[in-house]
Scaffold this motif. Structure first.
Motif, PDB file in Angstrom:
ATOM      1  N   CYS A 121       0.859  -1.183   0.000  1.00  0.00           N
ATOM      2  CA  CYS A 121       0.000   0.000   0.000  1.00  0.00           C
ATOM      3  C   CYS A 121       0.889   1.225   0.000  1.00  0.00           C
ATOM      4  N   THR A 122       0.500   2.263  -0.722  1.00  0.00           N
ATOM      5  CA  THR A 122       1.342   3.469  -0.814  1.00  0.00           C
ATOM      6  C   THR A 122       1.381   4.232   0.506  1.00  0.00           C
ATOM      7  N   ASP A 123       0.326   4.135   1.310  1.00  0.00           N
ATOM      8  CA  ASP A 123       0.276   4.858   2.584  1.00  0.00           C
ATOM      9  C   ASP A 123      -0.817   4.229   3.448  1.00  0.00           C
ATOM     10  N   TYR A 124      -0.426   3.242   4.267  1.00  0.00           N
ATOM     11  CA  TYR A 124      -1.409   2.523   5.088  1.00  0.00           C
ATOM     12  C   TYR A 124      -2.202   3.473   5.974  1.00  0.00           C
TER      13      TYR A 124
ATOM     14  N   SER B 111     -13.344   7.925   7.563  1.00  0.00           N
ATOM     15  CA  SER B 111     -14.004   9.233   7.563  1.00  0.00           C
ATOM     16  C   SER B 111     -15.332   9.219   6.805  1.00  0.00           C
ATOM     17  N   GLY B 112     -15.711   8.082   6.214  1.00  0.00           N
ATOM     18  CA  GLY B 112     -16.970   7.984   5.479  1.00  0.00           C
ATOM     19  C   GLY B 112     -16.831   7.138   4.234  1.00  0.00           C
ATOM     20  N   CYS B 113     -17.923   6.998   3.472  1.00  0.00           N
ATOM     21  CA  CYS B 113     -17.946   6.182   2.250  1.00  0.00           C
ATOM     22  C   CYS B 113     -17.011   6.768   1.202  1.00  0.00           C
ATOM     23  N   LYS B 114     -16.088   5.953   0.698  1.00  0.00           N
ATOM     24  CA  LYS B 114     -15.107   6.407  -0.283  1.00  0.00           C
ATOM     25  C   LYS B 114     -15.155   5.494  -1.523  1.00  0.00           C
ATOM     26  N   PRO B 115     -14.950   6.061  -2.730  1.00  0.00           N
ATOM     27  CA  PRO B 115     -14.891   5.242  -3.948  1.00  0.00           C
ATOM     28  C   PRO B 115     -13.478   4.699  -4.208  1.00  0.00           C
ATOM     29  N   ALA B 116     -13.413   3.479  -4.719  1.00  0.00           N
ATOM     30  CA  ALA B 116     -12.151   2.876  -5.169  1.00  0.00           C
ATOM     31  C   ALA B 116     -12.416   2.095  -6.441  1.00  0.00           C
TER      32      ALA B 116
ATOM     33  N   LEU C 247      -8.835   5.667  -4.338  1.00  0.00           N
ATOM     34  CA  LEU C 247      -8.017   4.455  -4.236  1.00  0.00           C
ATOM     35  C   LEU C 247      -8.078   3.650  -5.517  1.00  0.00           C
ATOM     36  N   GLN C 248      -6.891   3.223  -6.006  1.00  0.00           N
ATOM     37  CA  GLN C 248      -6.836   2.227  -7.071  1.00  0.00           C
ATOM     38  C   GLN C 248      -6.242   0.952  -6.498  1.00  0.00           C
ATOM     39  N   MET C 249      -6.887  -0.171  -6.809  1.00  0.00           N
ATOM     40  CA  MET C 249      -6.384  -1.467  -6.376  1.00  0.00           C
ATOM     41  C   MET C 249      -6.042  -2.314  -7.601  1.00  0.00           C
ATOM     42  N   GLY C 250      -5.219  -3.326  -7.406  1.00  0.00           N
ATOM     43  CA  GLY C 250      -4.847  -4.215  -8.500  1.00  0.00           C
ATOM     44  C   GLY C 250      -3.840  -5.240  -8.030  1.00  0.00           C
ATOM     45  N   GLY C 251      -3.428  -6.102  -8.935  1.00  0.00           N
ATOM     46  CA  GLY C 251      -2.379  -7.068  -8.623  1.00  0.00           C
ATOM     47  C   GLY C 251      -1.043  -6.368  -8.465  1.00  0.00           C
ATOM     48  N   SER C 252      -0.098  -7.030  -7.810  1.00  0.00           N
ATOM     49  CA  SER C 252       1.192  -6.389  -7.548  1.00  0.00           C
ATOM     50  C   SER C 252       1.962  -6.067  -8.824  1.00  0.00           C
ATOM     51  N   ASP C 253       1.600  -6.690  -9.961  1.00  0.00           N
ATOM     52  CA  ASP C 253       2.245  -6.340 -11.228  1.00  0.00           C
ATOM     53  C   ASP C 253       1.809  -4.963 -11.717  1.00  0.00           C
ATOM     54  N   GLN C 254       0.763  -4.385 -11.100  1.00  0.00           N
ATOM     55  CA  GLN C 254       0.258  -3.073 -11.493  1.00  0.00           C
ATOM     56  C   GLN C 254       0.824  -1.944 -10.626  1.00  0.00           C
ATOM     57  N   TRP C 255       1.758  -2.255  -9.745  1.00  0.00           N
ATOM     58  CA  TRP C 255       2.277  -1.255  -8.809  1.00  0.00           C
ATOM     59  C   TRP C 255       2.795  -0.004  -9.527  1.00  0.00           C
ATOM     60  N   GLY C 256       3.605  -0.199 -10.552  1.00  0.00           N
ATOM     61  CA  GLY C 256       4.167   0.952 -11.269  1.00  0.00           C
ATOM     62  C   GLY C 256       3.088   1.812 -11.907  1.00  0.00           C
ATOM     63  N   ASN C 257       2.108   1.171 -12.525  1.00  0.00           N
ATOM     64  CA  ASN C 257       1.007   1.906 -13.149  1.00  0.00           C
ATOM     65  C   ASN C 257       0.193   2.679 -12.108  1.00  0.00           C
ATOM     66  N   ILE C 258      -0.038   2.063 -10.956  1.00  0.00           N
ATOM     67  CA  ILE C 258      -0.806   2.712  -9.895  1.00  0.00           C
ATOM     68  C   ILE C 258      -0.054   3.928  -9.347  1.00  0.00           C
ATOM     69  N   VAL C 259       1.224   3.756  -9.098  1.00  0.00           N
ATOM     70  CA  VAL C 259       2.040   4.872  -8.581  1.00  0.00           C
ATOM     71  C   VAL C 259       2.062   6.026  -9.569  1.00  0.00           C
TER      72      VAL C 259
ATOM     73  N   LEU D  46      -3.248   0.305  -3.579  1.00  0.00           N
ATOM     74  CA  LEU D  46      -3.170  -0.915  -2.772  1.00  0.00           C
ATOM     75  C   LEU D  46      -3.119  -2.103  -3.722  1.00  0.00           C
ATOM     76  N   THR D  47      -2.196  -3.026  -3.467  1.00  0.00           N
ATOM     77  CA  THR D  47      -2.060  -4.178  -4.365  1.00  0.00           C
ATOM     78  C   THR D  47      -2.222  -5.497  -3.613  1.00  0.00           C
ATOM     79  N   SER D  48      -2.674  -6.498  -4.369  1.00  0.00           N
ATOM     80  CA  SER D  48      -2.792  -7.868  -3.865  1.00  0.00           C
ATOM     81  C   SER D  48      -1.624  -8.683  -4.407  1.00  0.00           C
ATOM     82  N   PRO D  49      -1.268  -9.779  -3.738  1.00  0.00           N
ATOM     83  CA  PRO D  49      -0.182 -10.623  -4.260  1.00  0.00           C
ATOM     84  C   PRO D  49      -0.588 -11.296  -5.568  1.00  0.00           C
ATOM     85  N   LEU D  50       0.381 -11.533  -6.432  1.00  0.00           N
ATOM     86  CA  LEU D  50       0.129 -12.336  -7.640  1.00  0.00           C
ATOM     87  C   LEU D  50       0.153 -13.798  -7.210  1.00  0.00           C
ATOM     88  N   LEU D  51      -1.000 -14.437  -7.271  1.00  0.00           N
ATOM     89  CA  LEU D  51      -1.131 -15.764  -6.684  1.00  0.00           C
ATOM     90  C   LEU D  51      -0.625 -16.863  -7.592  1.00  0.00           C
ATOM     91  N   THR D  52       0.110 -17.756  -6.997  1.00  0.00           N
ATOM     92  CA  THR D  52       0.396 -19.042  -7.637  1.00  0.00           C
ATOM     93  C   THR D  52      -0.056 -20.119  -6.662  1.00  0.00           C
TER      94      THR D  52
END
Length: 417
Positions: free
Chosen positions: A22-25, A34-39, A197-209, A226-232
């Motif tokens: 996550c860029t900033d937990y 603080s309330g309902c937020k879109p992601a 907030l943008q979420m995605g797989g960890s391969d999207q980290w650069g694009n998200i940043v 925020l990214t999730s692990p690339l699952l194997t």
């Protein structure tokens, strides 16, 4: 992970194993309490269905809504025309607008099973298409207003690009623009919908940043990634693939029974982890089931298959798949829900080789594989060993349906139609 979150969403992500980075937990956590937020999460329309590899992202959006926030599913009607080069060895084939629209229509079917787009609640989900703002861009204006914020040096340093260049594999200018367009998506979603907030797989980290950096520069808004692990799987296989190809989520591309069977065949070591990621069962129960040993773990696998199939296809489809499995595996029967190949009398003609029938049924990818299956005693016809690769099947042989098996777990019916 030592951070102790205040928001239900981040607590759920950590507890159930969804969180890679996550860029900033703390900043995101404070925003969410603080309330309902879109992601949002973006999905490019490269096929008519998503596969199991995308299910972790879909579940993240589901949990986001269940914890009181607004999920946005962003269809890549615009970006699909370019193609994401992230960690690919070659350029994606370019699709035309009609094929992209057809693919989006297929993908949309899945989301409504997981996410609520129809309620009157504040956190009703949105489904958007980035073609809405990308298709009308003026190239010169875009270069002047957006392109000036991107450093080529920095873009070349992203692992997804660097790995391609290090292997001396071509990266076209078209693909290189993908990360700029994806960053622009985040800017537009923040400007239009207040998306934080943008979420995605960890391969999207650069694009998200990139998107976070662009939005801060242009709008001076604080947003997060925020990214999730690339699952194997525990045996190293990429999630979403099986012995007979991609595990599609759309029922017309992968039947509920075949989908159920994929989860039933989960490796013992993956059961607890998959229960936490792909079901909504309490974490303690997931851990208990995942720790079972010997034959008891099979009950946990059936529970996993039932829960995941019910979420996607409904409780009735899950129950039917489980009943078919019991009929096929425990009683040696046929089962009503098995994948079925229907052959016409014209197709059969004077007879079709059993090798061809096995390939057409999807139990083998090629004639060579089917012959090897027979030679290694892995094929059965109506539960009896199939040893003759030269056997011919004609209309008479299909006066009643026949059951073909590849190993102990993969079966298909063949009938005359």
């Amino acid at each position: 992970m030592t951070y102790h979150p205040k928001s239900d969403f981040i607590a759920t992500m950590i507890e159930r194993g969804f969180l890679a980075d996550c860029t900033d937990y703390q900043g995101l956590d404070e925003a969410l309490i603080s309330g309902c937020k879109p992601a949002y999460i973006g999905f490019d329309a490269t096929a008519k269905s998503l596969h199991v590899g995308s299910l972790i992202q879909i579940m993240m959006l589901r949990w986001f809504q269940k914890t009181g926030h607004q999920p946005i599913t962003l269809m890549g009607g615009g970006t699909t025309k370019v193609g994401d080069p992230s960690f690919r060895a070659d350029e994606r084939p370019l699709l035309g607008p009609e094929q992209i629209d057809e693919n989006i229509a297929g993908i949309k079917k899945v989301f409504s099973a997981y996410i609520d787009y129809d309620s009157d609640a504040e956190n009703k989900a949105l489904m958007l298409n980035n073609a809405e703002w990308l298709d009308g861009l003026n190239y010169l204006d875009f270069l002047r207003d957006i392109g000036r914020h991107f450093s080529v040096n920095r873009m070349l340093a992203f692992e997804s690009v660097k790995s391609r260049l290090d292997r001396e594999q071509s990266l076209s200018f078209l693909e290189f623009n993908y990360m700029i367009l994806q960053a622009y998506d985040f800017l537009e979603l923040n400007r239009r919908y207040g998306c934080v907030l943008q979420m995605g797989g960890s391969d999207q980290w650069g694009n998200i940043v990139n998107g976070i950096d662009l939005t801060r520069r242009v709008l001076d808004h604080e947003i997060y990634g925020l990214t999730s692990p690339l699952l194997t799987t525990s045996d190293g296989k990429k999630m979403g693939k099986s012995q007979d190809g991609a595990v599609w989520l759309n029922a017309e591309m992968r039947s509920p029974y075949e989908f159920w069977q994929f989860w039933r065949n989960t490796t013992d070591a993956d059961v607890g982890r998959f229960l936490k990621l792909y079901t909504e069962m309490p974490v303690d129960e997931c851990d208990r089931l995942g720790a079972l040993q010997g034959s008891e773990i099979n009950e946990a696998k059936i529970r996993l298959a039932n829960e995941v199939t019910a979420l996607l296809h409904g409780a009735e489809a899950a129950a039917n798949a489980a009943a078919t499995a019991r009929e096929v595996f425990e009683k040696g029967g046929v089962g009503d829900d098995l994948p079925t190949l229907t052959l016409s009398a014209d197709e059969l003609g004077d007879g079709m080789s059993i090798v061809q029938v096995i390939v057409k049924s999807g139990l083998a990818k090629s004639g060579k594989e089917a012959k090897r299956l027979i030679a290694e005693n892995g094929a059965k016809l109506d539960d009896a060993p199939l040893t003759d690769a030269g056997l011919m099947i004609d209309a008479g042989a299909l006066s009643s349906p026949i059951k073909l098996s590849a190993g102990k777990k993969r079966h298909a019916l063949v009938q005359l139609g």
